[in-house]
Scaffold this motif. Sequence first.
Motif, mmCIF file in Angstrom:
data_model
loop_
_atom_site.group_PDB
_atom_site.id
_atom_site.type_symbol
_atom_site.label_atom_id
_atom_site.label_comp_id
_atom_site.label_asym_id
_atom_site.label_seq_id
_atom_site.Cartn_x
_atom_site.Cartn_y
_atom_site.Cartn_z
ATOM 1 N N GLN A 15 0.850 -1.192 0.000
ATOM 2 C CA GLN A 15 0.000 0.000 0.000
ATOM 3 C C GLN A 15 0.891 1.249 0.000
ATOM 4 N N ALA A 16 0.297 2.374 -0.324
ATOM 5 C CA ALA A 16 1.050 3.636 -0.381
ATOM 6 C C ALA A 16 1.766 3.928 0.936
ATOM 7 N N ALA A 17 1.143 3.597 2.055
ATOM 8 C CA ALA A 17 1.759 3.859 3.362
ATOM 9 C C ALA A 17 3.021 3.034 3.593
ATOM 10 N N ASP A 18 3.222 1.994 2.785
ATOM 11 C CA ASP A 18 4.397 1.116 2.929
ATOM 12 C C ASP A 18 5.615 1.621 2.174
ATOM 13 N N LEU A 19 5.479 2.667 1.375
ATOM 14 C CA LEU A 19 6.550 3.072 0.464
ATOM 15 C C LEU A 19 7.892 3.290 1.161
ATOM 16 N N GLY A 20 7.925 4.011 2.254
ATOM 17 C CA GLY A 20 9.198 4.287 2.928
ATOM 18 C C GLY A 20 9.931 3.026 3.355
ATOM 19 N N PRO A 21 9.308 2.169 4.171
ATOM 20 C CA PRO A 21 10.004 0.955 4.591
ATOM 21 C C PRO A 21 10.240 -0.035 3.452
ATOM 22 N N TRP A 22 9.337 -0.066 2.487
ATOM 23 C CA TRP A 22 9.509 -0.956 1.334
ATOM 24 C C TRP A 22 10.741 -0.537 0.536
ATOM 25 N N VAL A 23 10.878 0.749 0.252
ATOM 26 C CA VAL A 23 12.047 1.237 -0.485
ATOM 27 C C VAL A 23 13.321 1.004 0.331
ATOM 28 N N ALA A 24 13.240 1.148 1.639
ATOM 29 C CA ALA A 24 14.413 0.870 2.484
ATOM 30 C C ALA A 24 14.846 -0.588 2.353
ATOM 31 N N MET A 25 13.887 -1.513 2.329
ATOM 32 C CA MET A 25 14.234 -2.933 2.142
ATOM 33 C C MET A 25 14.764 -3.185 0.737
ATOM 34 N N ARG A 26 14.212 -2.502 -0.261
ATOM 35 C CA ARG A 26 14.718 -2.626 -1.629
ATOM 36 C C ARG A 26 16.173 -2.177 -1.686
ATOM 37 N N SER A 27 16.508 -1.145 -0.907
ATOM 38 C CA SER A 27 17.891 -0.647 -0.864
ATOM 39 C C SER A 27 18.842 -1.663 -0.240
ATOM 40 N N VAL A 28 18.346 -2.432 0.706
ATOM 41 C CA VAL A 28 19.173 -3.482 1.308
ATOM 42 C C VAL A 28 19.370 -4.612 0.299
ATOM 43 N N LEU A 29 18.314 -4.975 -0.416
ATOM 44 C CA LEU A 29 18.404 -6.044 -1.401
ATOM 45 C C LEU A 29 19.333 -5.667 -2.553
ATOM 46 N N TRP A 30 19.264 -4.409 -2.987
ATOM 47 C CA TRP A 30 20.083 -3.923 -4.102
ATOM 48 C C TRP A 30 20.934 -2.745 -3.630
ATOM 49 N N PRO A 31 21.971 -2.995 -2.851
ATOM 50 C CA PRO A 31 22.754 -1.898 -2.253
ATOM 51 C C PRO A 31 23.480 -1.018 -3.259
ATOM 52 N N ASP A 32 23.718 -1.509 -4.464
ATOM 53 C CA ASP A 32 24.425 -0.707 -5.467
ATOM 54 C C ASP A 32 23.483 0.145 -6.314
ATOM 55 N N ALA A 33 22.190 -0.026 -6.135
ATOM 56 C CA ALA A 33 21.218 0.730 -6.923
ATOM 57 C C ALA A 33 21.018 2.122 -6.332
ATOM 58 N N ASP A 34 20.663 3.044 -7.186
ATOM 59 C CA ASP A 34 20.352 4.411 -6.756
ATOM 60 C C ASP A 34 19.008 4.404 -6.043
ATOM 61 N N VAL A 35 18.952 4.949 -4.834
ATOM 62 C CA VAL A 35 17.723 4.930 -4.039
ATOM 63 C C VAL A 35 16.593 5.704 -4.725
ATOM 64 N N ILE A 36 16.922 6.715 -5.494
ATOM 65 C CA ILE A 36 15.886 7.462 -6.233
ATOM 66 C C ILE A 36 15.253 6.554 -7.283
ATOM 67 N N ASP A 37 16.078 5.749 -7.959
ATOM 68 C CA ASP A 37 15.540 4.797 -8.936
ATOM 69 C C ASP A 37 14.678 3.737 -8.243
ATOM 70 N N LEU A 38 15.145 3.237 -7.099
ATOM 71 C CA LEU A 38 14.372 2.238 -6.358
ATOM 72 C C LEU A 38 13.024 2.801 -5.919
ATOM 73 N N ASP A 39 13.016 4.053 -5.502
ATOM 74 C CA ASP A 39 11.777 4.719 -5.102
ATOM 75 C C ASP A 39 10.842 4.888 -6.301
ATOM 76 N N SER A 40 11.391 5.316 -7.434
ATOM 77 C CA SER A 40 10.574 5.492 -8.645
ATOM 78 C C SER A 40 9.966 4.178 -9.088
ATOM 79 N N GLU A 41 10.760 3.110 -9.049
ATOM 80 C CA GLU A 41 10.251 1.787 -9.423
ATOM 81 C C GLU A 41 9.140 1.344 -8.479
ATOM 82 N N ALA A 42 9.319 1.592 -7.195
ATOM 83 C CA ALA A 42 8.299 1.213 -6.217
ATOM 84 C C ALA A 42 6.997 1.969 -6.492
ATOM 85 N N HIS A 43 7.106 3.263 -6.766
ATOM 86 C CA HIS A 43 5.907 4.038 -7.099
ATOM 87 C C HIS A 43 5.229 3.473 -8.351
ATOM 88 N N ALA A 44 6.016 3.118 -9.362
ATOM 89 C CA ALA A 44 5.453 2.572 -10.597
ATOM 90 C C ALA A 44 4.751 1.242 -10.331
#
Length: 156
Positions: A15-44
Amino acid sequence: MSPATGAPVQVRPVQAADLGPWVAMRSVLWPDADVIDLDSEAHALLDGGEAASAAFVAERDGVLLGFAEATLRHDYVNGTTASPVGFLEAWYVAPAWRGRGVGRRLAAAVEAWTRARGCAELASDAALDNAASQAAHAACGFEETERVVYFRKQVG
Protein backbone atom coordinates in the motif's frame (compact mmCIF):
# COMPACT_ATOMS: atom_id res chain seq x y z
CA MET A 1 10.70 -6.58 18.11
CA SER A 2 11.33 -10.21 18.94
CA PRO A 3 10.10 -12.80 16.42
CA ALA A 4 8.80 -14.86 19.37
CA THR A 5 6.16 -12.35 20.52
CA GLY A 6 3.37 -10.30 18.96
CA ALA A 7 0.58 -10.70 16.44
CA PRO A 8 0.70 -13.18 13.55
CA VAL A 9 2.56 -12.24 10.38
CA GLN A 10 0.23 -10.93 7.67
CA VAL A 11 1.04 -10.98 3.94
CA ARG A 12 -0.86 -8.48 1.82
CA PRO A 13 -0.51 -6.32 -1.28
CA VAL A 14 1.72 -3.32 -0.78
CA GLN A 15 0.00 0.00 0.00
CA ALA A 16 1.05 3.64 -0.38
CA ALA A 17 1.76 3.86 3.36
CA ASP A 18 4.40 1.12 2.93
CA LEU A 19 6.55 3.07 0.46
CA GLY A 20 9.20 4.29 2.93
CA PRO A 21 10.00 0.96 4.59
CA TRP A 22 9.51 -0.96 1.33
CA VAL A 23 12.05 1.24 -0.48
CA ALA A 24 14.41 0.87 2.48
CA MET A 25 14.23 -2.93 2.14
CA ARG A 26 14.72 -2.63 -1.63
CA SER A 27 17.89 -0.65 -0.86
CA VAL A 28 19.17 -3.48 1.31
CA LEU A 29 18.40 -6.04 -1.40
CA TRP A 30 20.08 -3.92 -4.10
CA PRO A 31 22.75 -1.90 -2.25
CA ASP A 32 24.43 -0.71 -5.47
CA ALA A 33 21.22 0.73 -6.92
CA ASP A 34 20.35 4.41 -6.76
CA VAL A 35 17.72 4.93 -4.04
CA ILE A 36 15.89 7.46 -6.23
CA ASP A 37 15.54 4.80 -8.94
CA LEU A 38 14.37 2.24 -6.36
CA ASP A 39 11.78 4.72 -5.10
CA SER A 40 10.57 5.49 -8.65
CA GLU A 41 10.25 1.79 -9.42
CA ALA A 42 8.30 1.21 -6.22
CA HIS A 43 5.91 4.04 -7.10
CA ALA A 44 5.45 2.57 -10.60
CA LEU A 45 4.70 -0.88 -9.14
CA LEU A 46 2.21 0.63 -6.72
CA ASP A 47 0.51 2.72 -9.40
CA GLY A 48 0.59 0.09 -12.14
CA GLY A 49 -2.34 -1.98 -10.95
CA GLU A 50 -2.20 -5.75 -10.66
CA ALA A 51 -2.48 -6.81 -14.32
CA ALA A 52 1.20 -7.24 -15.17
CA SER A 53 2.98 -6.72 -11.85
CA ALA A 54 2.41 -7.08 -8.14
CA ALA A 55 4.14 -6.40 -4.86
CA PHE A 56 3.41 -7.94 -1.48
CA VAL A 57 4.67 -7.18 2.00
CA ALA A 58 4.84 -9.24 5.15
CA GLU A 59 4.02 -7.28 8.27
CA ARG A 60 3.61 -7.86 11.95
CA ASP A 61 2.38 -5.31 14.47
CA GLY A 62 2.71 -2.59 11.81
CA VAL A 63 6.36 -3.38 11.00
CA LEU A 64 7.32 -4.60 7.54
CA LEU A 65 9.39 -7.80 7.68
CA GLY A 66 9.87 -8.49 3.99
CA PHE A 67 8.51 -8.09 0.49
CA ALA A 68 8.12 -9.86 -2.83
CA GLU A 69 7.64 -8.38 -6.28
CA ALA A 70 6.45 -10.21 -9.38
CA THR A 71 5.75 -9.58 -13.04
CA LEU A 72 4.24 -11.45 -15.93
CA ARG A 73 6.89 -12.16 -18.52
CA HIS A 74 5.83 -12.82 -22.10
CA ASP A 75 9.34 -13.23 -23.50
CA TYR A 76 11.27 -16.48 -23.15
CA VAL A 77 12.24 -17.22 -19.55
CA ASN A 78 15.12 -19.67 -19.10
CA GLY A 79 13.95 -23.07 -17.95
CA THR A 80 10.23 -22.56 -18.62
CA THR A 81 7.97 -24.11 -21.23
CA ALA A 82 5.00 -21.72 -21.27
CA SER A 83 4.26 -18.07 -21.88
CA PRO A 84 3.42 -15.94 -20.11
CA VAL A 85 5.00 -16.96 -16.82
CA GLY A 86 4.98 -15.28 -13.46
CA PHE A 87 8.43 -14.15 -12.43
CA LEU A 88 9.53 -13.54 -8.85
CA GLU A 89 11.55 -10.39 -9.49
CA ALA A 90 12.45 -9.54 -5.90
CA TRP A 91 12.21 -11.42 -2.62
CA TYR A 92 13.53 -10.12 0.68
CA VAL A 93 13.04 -10.98 4.33
CA ALA A 94 14.70 -9.07 7.18
CA PRO A 95 17.52 -11.19 8.68
CA ALA A 96 15.81 -11.65 12.08
CA TRP A 97 12.79 -13.16 10.33
CA ARG A 98 14.53 -15.58 7.98
CA GLY A 99 13.84 -19.25 8.53
CA ARG A 100 10.45 -18.52 10.16
CA GLY A 101 8.17 -18.99 7.16
CA VAL A 102 7.92 -15.32 6.14
CA GLY A 103 9.64 -15.88 2.80
CA ARG A 104 7.52 -18.95 2.15
CA ARG A 105 4.33 -16.92 2.75
CA LEU A 106 5.51 -14.16 0.43
CA ALA A 107 6.36 -16.70 -2.28
CA ALA A 108 2.92 -18.28 -1.82
CA ALA A 109 1.27 -14.88 -2.38
CA VAL A 110 3.22 -14.47 -5.63
CA GLU A 111 2.30 -18.01 -6.66
CA ALA A 112 -1.41 -17.34 -6.07
CA TRP A 113 -1.17 -14.06 -8.01
CA THR A 114 0.55 -15.90 -10.87
CA ARG A 115 -2.05 -18.68 -10.91
CA ALA A 116 -4.89 -16.12 -10.89
CA ARG A 117 -3.48 -14.68 -14.13
CA GLY A 118 -3.73 -18.05 -15.87
CA CYS A 119 -0.06 -18.95 -15.71
CA ALA A 120 1.08 -22.54 -15.28
CA GLU A 121 4.64 -21.64 -14.23
CA LEU A 122 6.36 -19.33 -11.77
CA ALA A 123 10.04 -18.66 -12.38
CA SER A 124 12.79 -16.84 -10.52
CA ASP A 125 16.54 -16.53 -10.44
CA ALA A 126 19.38 -16.20 -7.98
CA ALA A 127 23.04 -15.33 -8.32
CA LEU A 128 25.36 -18.33 -8.68
CA ASP A 129 27.10 -17.45 -5.41
CA ASN A 130 23.90 -16.81 -3.40
CA ALA A 131 23.49 -20.18 -1.69
CA ALA A 132 20.98 -18.79 0.83
CA SER A 133 18.64 -17.62 -1.93
CA GLN A 134 19.01 -20.90 -3.78
CA ALA A 135 18.14 -22.82 -0.60
CA ALA A 136 15.13 -20.57 0.06
CA HIS A 137 13.86 -21.15 -3.47
CA ALA A 138 14.25 -24.92 -3.07
CA ALA A 139 12.46 -24.82 0.29
CA CYS A 140 9.49 -23.17 -1.45
CA GLY A 141 9.29 -25.84 -4.13
CA PHE A 142 11.26 -24.20 -6.92
CA GLU A 143 13.46 -26.55 -8.93
CA GLU A 144 16.72 -25.48 -10.52
CA THR A 145 16.47 -25.62 -14.31
CA GLU A 146 19.84 -24.36 -15.54
CA ARG A 147 22.89 -22.28 -14.71
CA VAL A 148 24.00 -19.46 -16.96
CA VAL A 149 27.06 -17.27 -17.14
CA TYR A 150 26.55 -14.06 -19.10
CA PHE A 151 29.35 -12.42 -21.09
CA ARG A 152 29.93 -9.05 -22.67
CA LYS A 153 32.61 -7.45 -24.80
CA GLN A 154 33.18 -3.75 -25.32
CA VAL A 155 33.11 -3.04 -29.05
CA GLY A 156 33.10 0.71 -29.18
